[in-house]
Design an enzyme around this catalytic site. Structure first.
Site, PDB file in Angstrom:
ATOM      1  N   HIS A   6      49.215 -25.316 -42.726  1.00 43.02           N
ATOM      2  CA  HIS A   6      49.132 -26.034 -41.699  1.00 43.02           C
ATOM      3  C   HIS A   6      50.549 -26.447 -40.926  1.00 43.02           C
ATOM      4  CE1 HIS A   6      44.877 -28.046 -42.292  1.00 43.02           C
ATOM      5  NE2 HIS A   6      45.091 -27.069 -43.188  1.00 43.02           N
TER       6      HIS A   6
ATOM      7  N   GLU B 108      47.294 -33.125 -49.340  1.00 40.44           N
ATOM      8  CA  GLU B 108      47.061 -32.141 -50.371  1.00 40.44           C
ATOM      9  C   GLU B 108      48.466 -31.869 -51.137  1.00 40.44           C
ATOM     10  OE1 GLU B 108      45.443 -28.624 -49.353  1.00 40.44           O
ATOM     11  OE2 GLU B 108      43.990 -29.279 -48.075  1.00 40.44           O
TER      12      GLU B 108
END
Lengths: 406, 406
Positions: free
Chosen positions: A272, A49
């Site tokens: 995360h 990402e």
């Protein structure tokens, strides 16, 4: 990987959640990630990402000194978001596109526009496979009624097949990434069983970090708390998996995760948690051979379970192919009817003008729009059906091979 | 591939041109192909452009006795058109999708809707790669001004990379198919150089068939004569390529092509000629190692040439991305202008009605249509740019590796 009989390999894996204009405090976090990586000097850094190439370039400029080799995988409209930084020379790369990745009309989920692929990096005897970011495997938006499960299973299967076929001559295979699946999900069991990859969390001699190794936790200020309500501890969807193929053994000495904030700061790296593994790689006397991870009757059960789910997806795709096809035909009929009426009016069959011009042409435009849209969707679902059938067929072949093996 | 020190392998390759409703005398030809294959009992049969699954099923039913193993690759809207029949058990299959395959709006060329992938079959120690049909690699429609050259080069590169990465543990690698490239084209030189594959036609001890091994010839009653005007003998675009990886050697004993008609009849199998090779596979004392086919300075030249062409394609794609983006912005501006005018009229700023309703709404629909189309194309060309950049980057890495090798 010659010479040294024991190699200690420190691997860092993080889904960075660095979406331009959308992710909170992106620049600050990317700077923080870069500083930490420079300070900690891992051997391999797998990032997902990283959607902006500018962020990648900044990281590359900052990390050039301690990670002289790096690669950014380009794919899809937005990109794969995937990059790797390495102390070892990167010898070669390969990108594999999944055949299915959600639906283009589910704009709010966006998966279709992302990576659609797994990156492969060959570095000095390692084969490192990287499924790019939370966008891949396809994200799970609703656990109870998970419409994307068949797509995710197709991806898990293709990922497993890709790893099997590309890793045959590797010494060590590493897979790091956000797999969007819980450890007990059928997709993870399929991936692990079919490739023989081991889960660093389950194998680690020492563990330090979030309870149960969770990587999406309520304690992180960027996570969406409502999505984690059913999971008070959080969920584990980011993994480091590994196996040794030829005459090597791999052990996980230590696994760590961050715990809601980056070390020494008050903000997290990302929504995360980072996963950090210390692997011990040892040359052993003779070739170990590629072994499957789980006992084979269990593996057959897992493949059967996955195949059933793919079958469910197949029937749903067939229904959608049928209904979009029917809609296209209806729109075409409406258009034809309008054409006949218009020709009739032109030929003077009707006295005066039977329809108001405006609504007549609006209707025609609507019919054209529906026709185009329905045809596009019909083509899309036709592809979906083909790919699901193909995967089901491959799984059938795998089951036969598992049963026939002595 | 244990036991017998020498194996004689007979391979049949044909682009079948079996498009439902479009290909001439399709059913008759498919029957003829099936009869010949049953009679001749090859070891491996690689077929392309079998677009209808019904045709595949018919062939499978007919050939089940002498070719007990077969596989049909499903992909794309229409399918890959690719199937394989084998005397040896097919152990596993894998499908690799090319990242670029023409343009969806070039409906008359249709490549975008086809396979988009290369199939891999593992059978008893062989790795057999099959680029599906004339649809893949991307067909050449105009040799002088070949707009698809960069796409075909990306595909040739991806095919080469795919073969390199998946064949490392194979004994023998076979690649059969219609590559849509002449033997001296940069794509073929790249594929052969980068994988080390050998051309059965160039290596064959005996050859029998069309002059220069051509597979698209004016003598065939189904070929389009005008397309072959610059090539009085025809062109060679269908290949059987091979190499041995581990402790084996492969030699081509004999290569044959059909010569305009199927043996013993007056109609051809297809608009392409069939290519039939007899290969001699021998186990040798020690591992040969994966060697690159051509001398490396030459290979570097080929990669550089291909990279230049990919760069040309990249700049064209960037221009198209820009112009479609500009068109989308203009359409959006027009829509906004109309919205302002409509709001103004509603608010009574203008006395009476300034525009005729019909042409006003027609214009709005037109603007919406252009906006949607231009946005779609913009996204498509954005993907194209990314994939071309990715390939250029991979080629750059390959060149560096070639230069650094001692």
């Amino acid at each position: 990987m010659e010479g040294d009989p024991t190699l200690r390999l420190r691997v860092f894996n993080l889904n960075c959640w660095a979406i331009r204009y959308l992710s909170k405090r992106r620049q600050e976090r990317v700077r923080l990630i870069g500083d930490t990586l420079r300070r900690e000097r891992f051997d391999l850094v797998l990032l997902q990402e990283v959607w902006s190439e500018r962020d990648y370039s900044d990281l590359k400029a900052k990390l050039g000194g301690c990670y002289p080799f790096s690669h950014y995988f380009r794919s899809g409209v937005i990109g794969s978001g995937l990059c790797v930084f390495s102390r070892f020379p990167i010898l070669d790369t390969l990108l594999y596109q999944y055949s299915l990745n959600g639906y283009p009309y589910m704009l709010q989920h966006g998966d279709w526009f992302c990576g659609k692929s797994v990156g492969l990096v060959l570095a000095w005897g390692f084969t490192i496979s990287l499924p790019p970011g939370s966008c891949q495997l396809h994200a799970e938006y609703c656990r109870e009624k998970d419409a994307y499960l068949p797509h995710r299973l197709v991806q898990a299967w293709e990922l497993a097949q890709f790893i099997r076929h590309t890793s045959k001559a590797a010494d060590v295979v590493l897979l790091g990434g956000d797999l969007n699946m819980h450890p007990e999900d059928v997709g993870i069991r399929l991936l692990r069983g079919w490739t023989g990859l081991r889960d660093a969390f389950a194998e680690a001699a020492r563990f330090e970090g979030c309870e149960d190794g969770c990587t999406l936790i309520p304690n992180n200020c960027f996570t969406v708390k409502s999505e984690l309500l059913p999971f008070p501890l959080g969920i584990r969807i980011d993994y480091i998996l590994y196996k040794a193929i030829s005459s090597f053994t791999v052990k996980c000495e230590e696994l760590k995760t961050t715990t809601g904030t980056a070390p020494g700061t008050d903000i997290p790296f990302s929504d995360h948690e980072a996963v950090m593994a210390t692997l011990q790689i040892q040359r052993q006397g003779q070739a170990a051979g590629a072994n499957l991870g789980t006992a084979e009757p269990t593996l057959a059960d897992v493949v059967t379970e996955a195949r059933t789910e793919v079958g469910v997806g197949l029937r749903a795709a067939q229904r959608q192919r049928y209904s979009t096809g029917r809609m296209a035909v209806l729109a075409l009929l409406l258009l034809l009817l309008q054409a006949v009426a218009a020709l009739g009016a032109l030929a003077g069959l009707a006295a005066g003008q039977p329809f108001p011009k405006l609504s007549f042409s609006l209707l025609a435009f609507l019919a054209i729009g529906v026709l185009l849209l329905a045809t596009g969707l019909h083509l899309f679902h036709t592809m979906e059906v083909k790919m699901l059938q193909g995967t089901e067929e491959q799984m059938r072949m795998a089951l036969r091979a598992l049963r026939e093996r002595p």
